[in-house]
Design an enzyme around this catalytic site. Sequence first.
Site, PDB file in Angstrom:
ATOM      1  N   LYS A   1     -14.070  -6.704  -7.379  1.00 14.98           N
ATOM      2  CA  LYS A   1     -14.421  -6.992  -5.981  1.00 14.98           C
ATOM      3  C   LYS A   1     -15.934  -7.137  -5.894  1.00 14.98           C
ATOM      4  O   LYS A   1     -16.678  -6.315  -6.447  1.00 14.98           O
ATOM      5  CB  LYS A   1     -13.936  -5.872  -5.055  1.00 14.98           C
ATOM      6  CG  LYS A   1     -12.424  -5.778  -4.958  1.00 14.98           C
ATOM      7  CD  LYS A   1     -11.989  -4.602  -4.098  1.00 14.98           C
ATOM      8  CE  LYS A   1     -10.464  -4.518  -4.023  1.00 14.98           C
ATOM      9  NZ  LYS A   1     -10.024  -3.284  -3.328  1.00 14.98           N
TER      10      LYS A   1
ATOM     11  N   LYS B   1       0.832  -1.197   0.000  1.00 11.50           N
ATOM     12  CA  LYS B   1       0.000   0.000   0.000  1.00 11.50           C
ATOM     13  C   LYS B   1       0.871   1.253   0.000  1.00 11.50           C
ATOM     14  O   LYS B   1       1.827   1.367   0.786  1.00 11.50           O
ATOM     15  CB  LYS B   1      -0.910   0.011   1.233  1.00 11.50           C
ATOM     16  CG  LYS B   1      -1.971  -1.081   1.233  1.00 11.50           C
ATOM     17  CD  LYS B   1      -3.027  -0.840   0.181  1.00 11.50           C
ATOM     18  CE  LYS B   1      -4.184  -1.820   0.303  1.00 11.50           C
ATOM     19  NZ  LYS B   1      -5.241  -1.555  -0.700  1.00 11.50           N
TER      20      LYS B   1
ATOM     21  N   ASP C   1      -0.393  -0.638  -4.589  1.00 11.26           N
ATOM     22  CA  ASP C   1      -1.760  -0.132  -4.618  1.00 11.26           C
ATOM     23  C   ASP C   1      -1.763   1.261  -4.013  1.00 11.26           C
ATOM     24  O   ASP C   1      -1.600   1.432  -2.809  1.00 11.26           O
ATOM     25  CB  ASP C   1      -2.686  -1.056  -3.827  1.00 11.26           C
ATOM     26  CG  ASP C   1      -4.152  -0.645  -3.936  1.00 11.26           C
ATOM     27  OD1 ASP C   1      -4.438   0.344  -4.636  1.00 11.26           O
ATOM     28  OD2 ASP C   1      -5.000  -1.312  -3.314  1.00 11.26           O
TER      29      ASP C   1
END
Length: 368
Positions: A268, A162, A191
């Site tokens: 997702k 991240k 990400d």
Amino acid sequence: MTVLASCETYRISVPLKKPFKTALRTVVAAEAIIVHLTTSDGHSGFGEAPPTHVITGDTLEGIERAVELIFTQLTGLDIRHPERIFEKLHKTLIGNTSAKAAIDMALYDLIAQNAKLPLTLYLGGYRESVETDYTVSVNAPEEMANDAAKYEKQGFKVLKVKVGIDTPENDLERIRAIRACIGGKITLRLDANQGWNPKSAVRIINEMEQEGLDIELIEQPVHAADIEGLKFVTEHTMTPIMADESVFSPVDARRVLEMRAADLINIKLMKAGGIHQALKINALAESYGVRCMTGSMIETKLGLSAAAHFAASQPNVTRFDFDAPLMLKEDIVPGGITYSERTIHFSQQPGLGIDAERFLTTLRERRG
């Protein structure tokens, strides 16, 4: 006739082992609404919806109310005619994708049980197992490097890092520290969770490429609504760019695909509204020659079981981000998928393979 008879919801909260930090939020517990559907012949189906308000806009209270409203339109429908049910599910309310996803999961659980097949086989049965990555939360470079080394020792071959919380320059220091600590054998994917702007993203990705930091892909580098900016980044970098928050629906996916704005798409269930719509997004991406990853929010093994069954069933889904249950201090879901380090295995029981009696006992005890 096997018709939908009742719907119950339960609130859960399961603490994480360590706070989960991204550019959008910090999470210390997996909170969710669990949906329990029953049929006239006594079968149970389960679904899960976490309130990821910074991404989907959903809250616990909103999910509960949406589930209640949607189910008033589904009561009495025959699960042997699933397309009729899914049509009503997606037309009853605008948005509310998390609530729809939880109901969708429970429906597919019931439909596959009725077919006497594990859900992954009902959906296509392409793979018998999948391997997940593990996520490194955004923190100071040294802490992130230590976390990455720990996850490598636990057997993970792919780490999702991240970034995007402050400046691209600080993110570059984070990646340098991780690579210096773990070397080049581990696959790294980044990400940014919408944390960069297009020009900064191009500059920092080009620097990573020039330094040989060997990044597999960059996920959602720019704001979700900035499809032109996403396209700019994709066209001006060699590293593959993945759309995540930019793609909720098949309509979103078509726009990204037609513009060639991304090299990959992250599906997702909470964004798509469940498996039914996720299948459409994946098929659309496949028609454009674009591969997909399936990811998740911070969910228990219930939501991940549904996502993993979907992902394993589809050849065009080639990457898997299913580490959330491994972050939790306890596993409250009996049955479902099982983990052997990074490898996920599937129950051979029909549907999602959840032990309904034990799970309901746990849910009712936690409700108090």
